[in-house]
Enzyme design. Sequence first.
Site, mmCIF file in Angstrom:
data_model
loop_
_atom_site.group_PDB
_atom_site.id
_atom_site.type_symbol
_atom_site.label_atom_id
_atom_site.label_comp_id
_atom_site.label_asym_id
_atom_site.label_seq_id
_atom_site.Cartn_x
_atom_site.Cartn_y
_atom_site.Cartn_z
ATOM 1 N N TYR A 124 -88.216 23.087 -79.610
ATOM 2 C CA TYR A 124 -87.930 21.901 -78.801
ATOM 3 C C TYR A 124 -88.334 20.600 -79.494
ATOM 4 C CZ TYR A 124 -87.218 25.174 -74.886
ATOM 5 O OH TYR A 124 -86.775 26.188 -74.063
ATOM 6 N N LYS A 169 -92.513 36.500 -83.134
ATOM 7 C CA LYS A 169 -91.469 37.360 -83.702
ATOM 8 C C LYS A 169 -91.636 37.293 -85.229
ATOM 9 C CE LYS A 169 -87.696 39.870 -83.072
ATOM 10 N NZ LYS A 169 -87.716 41.187 -82.425
ATOM 11 N N ASP A 201 -89.849 40.169 -77.814
ATOM 12 C CA ASP A 201 -88.948 41.042 -77.042
ATOM 13 C C ASP A 201 -89.749 42.122 -76.315
ATOM 14 O OD1 ASP A 201 -89.528 41.857 -79.612
ATOM 15 O OD2 ASP A 201 -87.521 42.590 -80.085
ATOM 16 N N ASP A 225 -91.523 29.132 -72.587
ATOM 17 C CA ASP A 225 -90.655 28.638 -71.517
ATOM 18 C C ASP A 225 -89.963 29.822 -70.844
ATOM 19 O OD1 ASP A 225 -89.252 26.896 -69.954
ATOM 20 O OD2 ASP A 225 -87.900 26.200 -71.534
ATOM 21 N N ASP A 229 -90.685 31.831 -66.840
ATOM 22 C CA ASP A 229 -89.718 32.100 -65.759
ATOM 23 C C ASP A 229 -89.758 33.593 -65.411
ATOM 24 O OD1 ASP A 229 -88.854 29.415 -65.878
ATOM 25 O OD2 ASP A 229 -86.770 29.978 -65.515
HETATM 26 P P1 ATP Z 1 -84.636 24.269 -65.616
HETATM 27 O O1 ATP Z 1 -83.899 24.803 -66.787
HETATM 28 O O2 ATP Z 1 -84.294 22.866 -65.212
HETATM 29 O O3 ATP Z 1 -86.128 24.524 -65.653
HETATM 30 P P2 ATP Z 1 -83.943 26.665 -64.271
HETATM 31 O O4 ATP Z 1 -82.815 27.087 -65.097
HETATM 32 O O5 ATP Z 1 -85.272 27.351 -64.435
HETATM 33 O O6 ATP Z 1 -84.139 25.083 -64.367
HETATM 34 P P3 ATP Z 1 -84.118 26.420 -61.500
HETATM 35 O O7 ATP Z 1 -83.587 25.141 -60.981
HETATM 36 O O8 ATP Z 1 -85.586 26.496 -61.621
HETATM 37 O O9 ATP Z 1 -83.436 26.808 -62.816
HETATM 38 O O10 ATP Z 1 -83.622 27.578 -60.553
HETATM 39 C C1 ATP Z 1 -83.611 28.961 -60.888
HETATM 40 C C2 ATP Z 1 -83.404 29.751 -59.595
HETATM 41 O O11 ATP Z 1 -84.597 29.724 -58.808
HETATM 42 C C3 ATP Z 1 -82.324 29.154 -58.710
HETATM 43 O O12 ATP Z 1 -81.617 30.170 -58.047
HETATM 44 C C4 ATP Z 1 -83.096 28.312 -57.722
HETATM 45 O O13 ATP Z 1 -82.474 28.096 -56.510
HETATM 46 C C5 ATP Z 1 -84.393 29.104 -57.544
HETATM 47 N N1 ATP Z 1 -85.526 28.215 -57.289
HETATM 48 C C6 ATP Z 1 -86.169 27.459 -58.203
HETATM 49 N N2 ATP Z 1 -87.144 26.760 -57.628
HETATM 50 C C7 ATP Z 1 -87.138 27.064 -56.309
HETATM 51 C C8 ATP Z 1 -87.919 26.628 -55.198
HETATM 52 N N3 ATP Z 1 -88.936 25.763 -55.311
HETATM 53 N N4 ATP Z 1 -87.613 27.136 -53.988
HETATM 54 C C9 ATP Z 1 -86.621 28.001 -53.853
HETATM 55 N N5 ATP Z 1 -85.850 28.468 -54.860
HETATM 56 C C10 ATP Z 1 -86.096 27.993 -56.093
#
Ligand code: ATP
Length: 339
Positions: A124, A169, A201, A225, A229
Site C-alpha cells: 500500500y 510468504k 496462505d 488487511d 477481515d
Molecule cells: P473496505 O474495502 O472499504 O474496507 P469491505 O470490502 O471490507 O470495505 P465492507 O463495507 O466492510 O466491505 O462490507 C463487507 C460486508 O460486511 C458487507 O456485506 C457489509 O454489509 C457487512 N458489514 C460491514 N460492516 C458492517 C456493520 N457495521 N454492520 C453490518 N454489516 C456490516
Amino acid sequence: MGFKISVIEGDGIGPEIMKATIKVLELLNEKQGLGLEFKHVDAGDKAKEKYGEPLPNTSFEVIRNSHCCLKGPIGETAGSVIVPLRMKLDLYANIRPAVTLPSIASLFKDVDILIVRENTEGLYKGIEDKTDEYAFSVRVITRKKTERIAEEAYWRAAKRKRKVTVVHKANVLASCRLFREVCLEVSRRHPEIQTNELYVDNAAYQLIKNPLQFDVILVSNMFGDILSDEAAAVVGSLGLCPAANIGERFAIFEPVHGSAPDIPKEYGNPTAMMLAAKMMLEWLGEKHGEKKLFKAAQIIWKSICDVLREKKVRTPDIGGNSRTEEFASEVMGKISLYV
Ligand code: ATP
C-alpha cells in the site's frame, strides 16, 4: 485535562454508527468528566463532492491539531483518506483485535486474537502504475519499519498470552524474506515470548481451522488487511471488530469494516465503532495517565457485552432486525447503570 477529538463521520452506514458512538461518549463525558471535546471534520465521499477532494487540507490541519481522531468508514474514496493519513502522520501500527463476544454465533468460542499489522509500507506504499497493457504495484519492506512493528507486536504479546506468529510468504517473495529475517531477529531479543511463523496462505487456513492457536499475529500491510477481515468472520461479523492506527504521538481509531453500501444506512452494527472509541479512551488514558478514561473504556465494554448477552436488541448482521439507534439506546441504558 481536555482532549480534542477530531471526528470523521464517514459514508454509507458511517454517519449513523458515528452518531450512536458519540452519544455513548457524550454520556460518559457528562457523567465521568472525561474532558472530551468533539470537532467534526469533512473527509471522504461527501468532502469530494463538496470540495473536489476527499481530504481537504483544512480537514487535515484540524485532525493534525487534535489529540486523536475517531473515524467512521469511508466509501469510494477510502483509500484517498486513510492511506495518506497513515503515511503523513506516520501511524505505523495497525492494531486489530478479534474477540468472540457474548451470545454471538461464531466459528469458535473464546477466540482472542490481536493482529499487529504494519501500516505505512508494503503493497500500500502507492508506488504503482497502470496502463491498458500492464500495471504494477511495488511492495516495499524496510528493516527500520519492520523492526518497529515487530517490537510493537512483542510489547503487546508480553501483556497477553506471550505468543507471536509471524506471517509472511518468504518462500516466494524477497520482500517477505526481509520481513521474516527482521521479525526473527527481534524475536531473539524477547526469549520469554514464544515465536512461530506461518506462510500467509496457511495462516488464512489456520484462522478458520483452529483460531485458538493464535495470540498476536505479526504481519505486513496488505496481508494484515485481508487476515483481519477473515478474523472478523471467525468471531461473527465485521460489525464487531475495531482497529487503531497508532504512531508515536497521534492515533486514529476506526472500525475494521468499510461503509457497507449493500445494507440500509440505519441498520449498521455500531459495535465496531463503539469498540474503536473504547480503544481510543484506553490510548488517551495510557498516554496522559488518566485512570478515568480506562474506567470509561471498561464501561463501554461491559455495556456492549450486557446488551449482546441479553439478545433483546440485535442488528441484522448478528441475526436480529434492530436499527443502529435502537442498539445504541440499549447500550446507553446499560452505561447509565454503571456510571
Ligand atoms: P473496505 O474495502 O472499504 O474496507 P469491505 O470490502 O471490507 O470495505 P465492507 O463495507 O466492510 O466491505 O462490507 C463487507 C460486508 O460486511 C458487507 O456485506 C457489509 O454489509 C457487512 N458489514 C460491514 N460492516 C458492517 C456493520 N457495521 N454492520 C453490518 N454489516 C456490516
